[in-house]
Write an enzyme that holds these catalytic residues in place. Structure first.
Site, short mmCIF file in Angstrom:
data_model
loop_
_atom_site.label_atom_id
_atom_site.label_comp_id
_atom_site.label_asym_id
_atom_site.label_seq_id
_atom_site.Cartn_x
_atom_site.Cartn_y
_atom_site.Cartn_z
N LYS A 214 37.76 40.66 34.93
CA LYS A 214 38.40 40.51 36.25
C LYS A 214 39.81 41.06 36.20
O LYS A 214 40.56 40.77 35.27
CB LYS A 214 38.47 39.01 36.60
CG LYS A 214 39.04 38.72 37.98
CD LYS A 214 37.96 38.70 39.03
CE LYS A 214 38.51 38.79 40.45
NZ LYS A 214 38.98 40.14 40.82
N LYS B 290 45.63 35.04 31.57
CA LYS B 290 45.90 34.38 32.86
C LYS B 290 44.70 33.55 33.31
O LYS B 290 44.83 32.38 33.66
CB LYS B 290 46.20 35.47 33.88
CG LYS B 290 46.70 35.01 35.22
CD LYS B 290 46.85 36.20 36.18
CE LYS B 290 47.78 37.29 35.65
NZ LYS B 290 48.09 38.31 36.69
N LYS C 251 41.71 45.46 33.81
CA LYS C 251 42.66 46.09 34.72
C LYS C 251 42.30 47.55 34.87
O LYS C 251 41.76 48.16 33.94
CB LYS C 251 44.09 46.01 34.16
CG LYS C 251 45.15 46.19 35.22
CD LYS C 251 45.30 44.89 36.00
CE LYS C 251 46.50 44.85 36.88
NZ LYS C 251 46.82 43.44 37.19
N ASP D 131 46.17 45.38 43.23
CA ASP D 131 47.35 45.20 42.39
C ASP D 131 48.47 46.02 43.07
O ASP D 131 48.37 46.32 44.27
CB ASP D 131 47.06 45.67 40.96
CG ASP D 131 48.13 45.21 39.98
OD1 ASP D 131 48.17 44.02 39.64
OD2 ASP D 131 48.96 46.04 39.55
N THR E 179 48.94 34.93 45.63
CA THR E 179 49.82 35.06 44.46
C THR E 179 51.11 34.29 44.72
O THR E 179 51.57 33.50 43.88
CB THR E 179 50.12 36.55 44.18
OG1 THR E 179 48.87 37.24 44.07
CG2 THR E 179 50.91 36.71 42.90
N ASN F 264 53.52 42.42 48.29
CA ASN F 264 52.68 41.26 48.62
C ASN F 264 53.22 39.96 48.01
O ASN F 264 53.33 38.94 48.68
CB ASN F 264 51.25 41.52 48.16
CG ASN F 264 50.35 40.33 48.38
OD1 ASN F 264 50.26 39.44 47.53
ND2 ASN F 264 49.72 40.25 49.53
N SER G 62 40.95 35.08 44.11
CA SER G 62 39.95 36.13 43.92
C SER G 62 38.64 35.52 43.39
O SER G 62 37.54 35.87 43.82
CB SER G 62 40.43 37.17 42.91
OG SER G 62 41.13 38.21 43.53
N1 GLU Z 1 46.32 42.08 40.42
C1 GLU Z 1 46.43 40.64 40.44
C2 GLU Z 1 46.96 40.13 39.13
O1 GLU Z 1 47.62 40.84 38.42
C3 GLU Z 1 45.14 39.96 40.88
C4 GLU Z 1 43.94 40.27 40.06
C5 GLU Z 1 42.66 39.74 40.67
O2 GLU Z 1 42.70 39.13 41.73
O3 GLU Z 1 41.62 39.95 40.05
O4 GLU Z 1 46.81 39.00 38.80
#
Ligand code: GLU
Length: 416
Positions: A62, A86, A98, A138, A182, A213, A350
């Site tokens: 993810k 995370k 990523k 992102d 976030t 965002n 998410s």
């Molecule tokens: N890009 C966001 C992060 O760095 C969200 C990633 C997601 O929702 O999978 O946490």
């Protein structure tokens, strides 16, 4: 890299098994793709894209997809590692990944952006899916882009799979609350800090770096909670007003003009307020109580850490503080709520979006927040307890907690 130094520090404090550490020192899979895009001029340009699948011991890979001119192999690897940490920190059943494309999206027309997004999916579609790897937005990607990607993916596989990507528009299977998630998760962390420190919000001065965002939304939420947001910035620079700024007014003007202006709006009338123009570097060094980096990585480094005056830092960006800076800030008694905890609200919602998609459900915004808050508060407390128990920073505490969970997942499936 910085991410690996953070891992090594946690490994040392928790006496991590050498085999576990070895596995966690590289992504399970990393792909580089060449993405041909027909530009409006008729010329075909080849963009470079990546997807890093770091670890899936706890669930499907993810993590977001970043569009930025500075995207690199090392950056995408680090960001995917942080995603694994995370998800495990907040204890959701997802792994870490990523993606990124080297591009400045503001240089592209809408049509070019759509063709790039679809072409990227044509190069990585075989790696993703709701049960395999679930991308998301992102830096400089958004709901519209997620929907193009999902549409391209479903066309290729010939059936719906809305859970292949999160952060979609709400009308297209997205979750209520994802757009602000976030910041919302960060706000829950600030509230936990405030409880422990007996903060009276109107006495607390905050500087927010970044007005995307994460940054714009947390600035608005902090305003609503009564905090004095004295400085904000975007990639071009910042504004400072000791009496406080109104983030909602600033956002409104930014959406219209793409400029960050110190304004206060009443009804439809916006007027300029007295302020000082500052650089992004100056913002970080302001005399504030709380600093919220909400832009990019490597902002607080060995060069400016000694000048940081905030007593508390809540990291909404990924990787804003380098390991050298971490040491300096620790020496100064500055407390950092680390990215892998503070910005985990995004991936948590998410995960809720994915769950709604795979179960065919739709939750209200209230339901989403009711589920998000205990996850964030629980993780905050768990990380705080680790840090006290082992006498480590909150970051190292979070890494220890997360790595132990990932290690358990890897033992269960027989990796070690
Ligand atoms: N890009 C966001 C992060 O760095 C969200 C990633 C997601 O929702 O999978 O946490």
């Amino acid at each position: 890299t910085n991410a690996m130094r953070q891992l090594e520090k946690a490994a040392e404090k928790m006496n991590m098994d050498k085999n576990i550490l070895g596995i966690l020192q590289q992504p399970e899979r990393f792909v580089t793709v060449a993405i041909p895009v027909k530009m409006d001029s008729g010329e075909v340009k080849i963009f470079t894209g990546y997807r890093s699948q770091y670890n899936n011991a706890l669930g499907p890979y993810k993590g977001g997809i970043r569009y930025h001119p500075n995207v690199s192999v090392d950056e995408v690897k680090a960001l995917s590692f942080w995603m694994a940490i995370k998800c495990a920190t907040v204890n959701i059943p997802m792994g870490g990944a990523k993606g990124g494309v080297i591009v400045h999206p503001k240089d592209l027309s809408e049509g070019e952006l759509e063709r790039l997004s679809r072409a990227y999916i044509r190069k990585i579609w075989m790696l993703i899916g709701s049960d395999k790897d679930v991308p998301a937005p992102d830096v400089y990607t958004n709901a519209k882009i997620m929907n193009w990607m999902r549409d391209e993916f479903e066309k290729i596989i010939g059936r719906p799979d809305p859970g292949v990507i999160t952060g979609k528009p709400v009308e297209q299977g997205g979750s209520l609350g994802r757009g602000t998630a976030t910041a919302q998760g960060g706000l829950y962390c600030v509230r936990e800090l405030a409880k422990r420190l007996n903060w009276y919000s109107s006495n607390i001065r905050v500087a927010v770096q970044g007005f995307g965002n994460a940054g714009a939304n947390i600035a608005k939420m902090l305003n609503r909670d009564g905090y004095k947001v004295v400085a904000v910035s975007d990639s071009k620079g910042g504004i400072y007003r000791p009496d406080g700024l109104d983030a909602e007014s600033i956002e409104r003007v930014k959406l219209e003009s793409d400029k960050l202006e110190a304004v206060y709006c009443e009804g439809s009338v916006c007027r300029a307020v007295e302020h000082e123009r500052i650089s992004n570097g100056e913002l970080l060094e302001l005399d504030v109580d709380l600093l919220v980096p909400a832009a990019l990585e490597d902002q607080i480094t060995r060069d400016n850490a000694a000048n940081i005056r905030a007593k508390y830092i809540v990291e909404l960006a990924n990787g804003p503080t380098t390991p050298e800076a971490d040491e300096i800030l620790k020496g100064k008694g500055i407390v950092i709520v680390p990215d892998v905890l503070a910005n985990a609200g995004g991936v948590t919602v998410s995960y809720f979006e994915w769950e709604q998609n795979v179960k065919g459900e739709r939750w209200t915004e209230a339901q989403v927040l009711q589920k998000l808050e205990p996850i964030m508060v629980g993780a905050f407390n768990a990380v705080w307890d680790m840090s006290e128990k082992y006498g480590v920073t909150l970051r190292t505490g979070a890494f220890m907690l997360a790595v132990e969970r990932i290690a358990e997942g890897m033992r269960k499936r027989g990796d070690v």
